[in-house]
Design a protein around this motif. Structure first.
Motif, mmCIF file in Angstrom:
data_model
loop_
_atom_site.group_PDB
_atom_site.id
_atom_site.type_symbol
_atom_site.label_atom_id
_atom_site.label_comp_id
_atom_site.label_asym_id
_atom_site.label_seq_id
_atom_site.Cartn_x
_atom_site.Cartn_y
_atom_site.Cartn_z
ATOM 1 N N LEU A 13 1.774 -14.388 2.581
ATOM 2 C CA LEU A 13 1.959 -14.159 4.011
ATOM 3 C C LEU A 13 2.633 -12.806 4.218
ATOM 4 C CD1 LEU A 13 3.176 -17.704 5.149
ATOM 5 C CD2 LEU A 13 0.838 -16.848 4.792
ATOM 6 N N LEU A 14 2.201 -12.090 5.254
ATOM 7 C CA LEU A 14 2.641 -10.719 5.484
ATOM 8 C C LEU A 14 3.203 -10.585 6.896
ATOM 9 C CD1 LEU A 14 -0.436 -9.055 3.765
ATOM 10 C CD2 LEU A 14 1.815 -9.492 2.770
ATOM 11 N N PRO A 15 4.444 -11.037 7.095
ATOM 12 C CA PRO A 15 5.003 -11.063 8.440
ATOM 13 C C PRO A 15 5.229 -9.688 9.039
ATOM 14 C CG PRO A 15 6.662 -11.665 6.817
ATOM 15 C CD PRO A 15 5.350 -11.637 6.096
ATOM 16 N N GLY A 16 5.336 -8.653 8.203
ATOM 17 C CA GLY A 16 5.494 -7.305 8.740
ATOM 18 C C GLY A 16 4.295 -6.875 9.561
ATOM 19 N N ALA A 17 3.079 -7.157 9.068
ATOM 20 C CA ALA A 17 1.872 -6.824 9.817
ATOM 21 C C ALA A 17 1.746 -7.702 11.055
ATOM 22 C CB ALA A 17 0.642 -6.973 8.922
ATOM 23 N N PHE A 18 2.084 -8.966 10.918
ATOM 24 C CA PHE A 18 2.075 -9.888 12.062
ATOM 25 C C PHE A 18 2.976 -9.350 13.170
ATOM 26 C CE2 PHE A 18 3.540 -13.571 14.431
ATOM 27 C CZ PHE A 18 2.408 -14.379 14.548
ATOM 28 N N TYR A 19 4.159 -8.885 12.777
ATOM 29 C CA TYR A 19 5.133 -8.348 13.729
ATOM 30 C C TYR A 19 4.645 -7.037 14.342
ATOM 31 C CZ TYR A 19 9.412 -5.791 15.033
ATOM 32 O OH TYR A 19 10.355 -5.042 15.686
ATOM 33 N N ALA A 20 4.204 -6.101 13.486
ATOM 34 C CA ALA A 20 3.818 -4.779 13.978
ATOM 35 C C ALA A 20 2.613 -4.839 14.906
ATOM 36 C CB ALA A 20 3.529 -3.852 12.794
ATOM 37 N N HIS A 44 0.874 -1.181 0.000
ATOM 38 C CA HIS A 44 0.000 0.000 0.000
ATOM 39 C C HIS A 44 0.910 1.229 0.000
ATOM 40 C CE1 HIS A 44 -3.557 -2.454 1.489
ATOM 41 N NE2 HIS A 44 -2.554 -3.206 1.894
ATOM 42 N N LEU A 45 1.852 1.267 -0.909
ATOM 43 C CA LEU A 45 2.979 2.179 -0.839
ATOM 44 C C LEU A 45 2.598 3.642 -1.059
ATOM 45 C CD1 LEU A 45 6.447 1.418 -2.210
ATOM 46 C CD2 LEU A 45 5.332 3.455 -3.087
ATOM 47 N N VAL A 46 1.524 3.895 -1.801
ATOM 48 C CA VAL A 46 1.109 5.273 -2.074
ATOM 49 C C VAL A 46 0.113 5.726 -1.007
ATOM 50 C CG1 VAL A 46 -0.085 6.795 -3.696
ATOM 51 C CG2 VAL A 46 1.518 5.069 -4.553
ATOM 52 N N PHE A 47 0.525 6.694 -0.216
ATOM 53 C CA PHE A 47 -0.371 7.254 0.821
ATOM 54 C C PHE A 47 0.170 8.595 1.268
ATOM 55 C CE2 PHE A 47 2.639 4.359 2.940
ATOM 56 C CZ PHE A 47 3.226 5.190 3.893
ATOM 57 N N GLY A 48 -0.711 9.382 1.891
ATOM 58 C CA GLY A 48 -0.306 10.655 2.464
ATOM 59 C C GLY A 48 -0.076 10.517 3.961
ATOM 60 N N GLY A 49 0.868 11.292 4.492
ATOM 61 C CA GLY A 49 1.112 11.304 5.929
ATOM 62 C C GLY A 49 1.702 10.011 6.439
ATOM 63 N N ASN A 50 1.530 9.781 7.751
ATOM 64 C CA ASN A 50 1.913 8.508 8.357
ATOM 65 C C ASN A 50 1.058 8.298 9.605
ATOM 66 O OD1 ASN A 50 3.337 9.382 10.906
ATOM 67 N ND2 ASN A 50 4.689 10.374 9.423
ATOM 68 N N ARG A 51 1.250 7.177 10.267
ATOM 69 C CA ARG A 51 0.441 6.868 11.453
ATOM 70 C C ARG A 51 1.324 6.447 12.621
ATOM 71 N NH1 ARG A 51 -3.457 3.257 7.988
ATOM 72 N NH2 ARG A 51 -3.777 2.064 9.892
ATOM 73 N N ALA A 52 2.407 7.208 12.810
ATOM 74 C CA ALA A 52 3.295 6.928 13.934
ATOM 75 C C ALA A 52 2.563 7.050 15.267
ATOM 76 C CB ALA A 52 4.495 7.877 13.902
ATOM 77 N N ASN A 53 1.538 7.925 15.310
ATOM 78 C CA ASN A 53 0.775 8.069 16.564
ATOM 79 C C ASN A 53 0.056 6.779 16.927
ATOM 80 O OD1 ASN A 53 -0.938 8.574 14.241
ATOM 81 N ND2 ASN A 53 -2.539 9.211 15.668
ATOM 82 N N GLU A 54 -0.391 6.012 15.920
ATOM 83 C CA GLU A 54 -1.078 4.756 16.211
ATOM 84 C C GLU A 54 -0.099 3.687 16.701
ATOM 85 O OE1 GLU A 54 -3.526 3.578 12.940
ATOM 86 O OE2 GLU A 54 -4.427 5.575 12.763
ATOM 87 N N PHE A 55 1.117 3.750 16.211
ATOM 88 C CA PHE A 55 2.179 2.884 16.738
ATOM 89 C C PHE A 55 2.319 3.114 18.243
ATOM 90 C CE2 PHE A 55 6.833 2.491 17.572
ATOM 91 C CZ PHE A 55 6.972 1.134 17.322
ATOM 92 N N ASP A 56 2.308 4.387 18.608
ATOM 93 C CA ASP A 56 2.366 4.759 20.029
ATOM 94 C C ASP A 56 1.144 4.231 20.774
ATOM 95 O OD1 ASP A 56 2.867 5.960 22.463
ATOM 96 O OD2 ASP A 56 2.888 8.005 21.697
ATOM 97 N N MET A 57 -0.055 4.388 20.172
ATOM 98 C CA MET A 57 -1.283 3.924 20.823
ATOM 99 C C MET A 57 -1.271 2.419 21.056
ATOM 100 S SD MET A 57 -4.080 6.223 18.715
ATOM 101 C CE MET A 57 -5.502 5.420 19.435
ATOM 102 N N ARG A 58 -0.826 1.670 20.049
ATOM 103 C CA ARG A 58 -0.797 0.225 20.208
ATOM 104 C C ARG A 58 0.130 -0.191 21.341
ATOM 105 N NH1 ARG A 58 -0.606 0.156 14.593
ATOM 106 N NH2 ARG A 58 1.600 -0.431 14.593
ATOM 107 N N LEU A 59 1.264 0.498 21.433
ATOM 108 C CA LEU A 59 2.217 0.157 22.481
ATOM 109 C C LEU A 59 1.743 0.612 23.856
ATOM 110 C CD1 LEU A 59 5.540 0.801 20.594
ATOM 111 C CD2 LEU A 59 4.581 -1.386 21.280
ATOM 112 N N GLU A 84 -9.728 -1.517 18.010
ATOM 113 C CA GLU A 84 -10.101 -0.346 18.821
ATOM 114 C C GLU A 84 -9.681 0.950 18.135
ATOM 115 O OE1 GLU A 84 -9.850 -2.388 23.273
ATOM 116 O OE2 GLU A 84 -8.101 -1.370 22.416
ATOM 117 N N ILE A 85 -8.493 0.958 17.570
ATOM 118 C CA ILE A 85 -8.026 2.150 16.857
ATOM 119 C C ILE A 85 -8.908 2.430 15.651
ATOM 120 C CG2 ILE A 85 -6.120 3.061 15.467
ATOM 121 C CD1 ILE A 85 -4.227 1.552 17.399
ATOM 122 N N ALA A 86 -9.248 1.385 14.891
ATOM 123 C CA ALA A 86 -10.089 1.553 13.701
ATOM 124 C C ALA A 86 -11.471 2.063 14.069
ATOM 125 C CB ALA A 86 -10.187 0.230 12.944
#
Length: 405
Positions: A287-294, A75-90, A97-99
């Protein structure tokens, strides 16, 4: 008999051909020749035809040479980023819940809608360059962060521009059924109709769509809604693929297999019925291990059952702003080995020949005569090194259709 003259000849290479049944399709002290953008000869040095020459000859000195890597789900084409959600998950919030709180895919939709085409291109091109620097020569890019006609068009146009700018193959997937846009919160059926009856035909008519995708999940779209989209895609002569069984088993894998889909992707919660359907249809398991990991998932995809039923397994980055901000396909292969227990050969076939199959491409992914001469030479001598090293630059040189990048 006239002498053989090729455009380019590589000598004294360690060839990982991924052709045939031998481990890695390995040929030690091998040679490979290119002509007119295709592989013209491959084999052991001792078998080179007498008198054969090339316009350009390069002695690789034992270095590893492989097919160009194929990233079959991004999904390489997108605007911005979602680093804040990374923080929320952690800090304890789940993906669902985020969605449901208005984050997730919808937050990327807001940022992507706000960006014009040139802005999206400027933000997305460096991500594609990073994948190319890691050995990727064929790339799939999905839409799905626009969720309105003009914004989806911009995303797909940017994907086409990236391919033209970098000189690589970019396959596009229309992902209109990715999330329900906020303005359709109370008009779900109207949005599905818009995607199926207006957006898809318009974008396909403009030559922007190579395949059609959807997200079939409790927080996304139902099997019935996905089926409606797939029926429309079939009418338009477009192949289908599906985000399936990531968070729960909604029967998506069996559904996409019923349309002879190219692939079913994610698959952590895939059941036996879905596996059997995929095996019968020849649908690739991505298989998408990046999503599994994140997402810190713990429910493993059923790798052993996929193998048992002969379902081809591919690996991809799932590069996206929320759940897999991953810019290395080699690292995805490493994760597949470490998290999913794939041996290196299986992981590497998953980012070459099987990934190409997941895009419906049969002209790449192996080093064999007649295949497209997308090649990578590595600072490595054993194929397993490509999965062994956790990050770091390993690419020595990339060639697209036999021409150096």
């Amino acid at each position: 008999m006239s002498a053989i003259r090729w455009d380019r000849l590589f000598t004294h290479a360690t060839l990982a051909t991924f052709d045939g049944d031998t481990p890695f399709g390995l040929i030690e002290d091998g040679a490979l020749a290119c002509a007119d953008g295709r592989i013209a000869w491959v084999g052991a040095m001792r078998e080179l035809p007498d008198g054969a020459t090339a316009t350009h000859t390069e002695d690789l000195g034992g270095a590893l040479l492989t097919p160009g890597l194929v990233d079959c789900h991004t999904h390489l084409v997108f605007g911005g980023n979602r680093a804040n959600e990374f923080d929320m998950r952690l800090n304890g919030a789940s993906y669902e819940e985020i969605a449901r709180a208005g984050g997730g895919i919808v937050s990327s939709v807001r940022a992507s809608r706000a960006a014009d085409e040139d802005t999206l291109f400027a933000q997305s091109l460096p991500r594609a360059r990073a994948l190319l620097a890691d050995g990727v020569t064929t790339l799939e890019i999905k839409s799905g962060y626009g969720l309105e006609l003009d914004a989806e068009r911009r995303m797909l146009r940017v994907a086409r521009r990236i391919g033209a700018e970098l000189g690589i193959t970019v396959r596009t997937s229309f992902l209109g059924l990715h999330a329900l846009p906020p303005e359709y919160k109370e008009r779900r059926d109207d949005y599905v109709a818009l995607v199926c009856d207006t957006m898809l035909p318009a974008l396909a008519g403009e030559g922007l769509v190579d395949a059609v995708d959807a997200f079939c999940e409790r927080i996304a779209f139902t099997s019935a809604e996905t089926r409606r989209l797939f029926e429309r895609a079939t009418q338009l002569g477009l192949p289908v693929k599906l985000h399936a069984e990531q968070l729960s088993d909604q029967g998506g894998a069996a559904l996409v297999a019923g349309f002879h889909g190219l692939s079913a992707d994610h698959l952590e919660h895939l059941g036996n019925a879905g596996i059997a359907s995929m095996a019968e249809a020849g649908t690739v398991a991505v298989l998408l291990p990046g999503a599994f990991y994140a997402l810190r998932e713990t429910h493993l995809p059923p790798v052993a059952a996929l193998r048992e039923h002969g379902v081809p397994i591919a690996i991809a980055t799932d590069c996206n702003p929320g759940t897999s901000p991953l810019l290395s396909l080699r690292l995805a292969a490493n994760m597949a080995c470490t998290l999913f227990r794939l041996p290196p050969e299986e992981a590497l076939r998953g980012i070459t020949v099987n990934a190409a199959r997941a895009l419906g491409l049969i002209d790449r992914g192996t080093l064999a005569v007649g295949q497209r001469a997308d090649l990578v030479a590595w600072h490595a001598r054993q194929p397993a090194e490509l999965c062994y090293w956790i990050g770091g630059p390993l690419v020595r040189q990339v060639w697209i259709e036999g021409a150096p990048m």
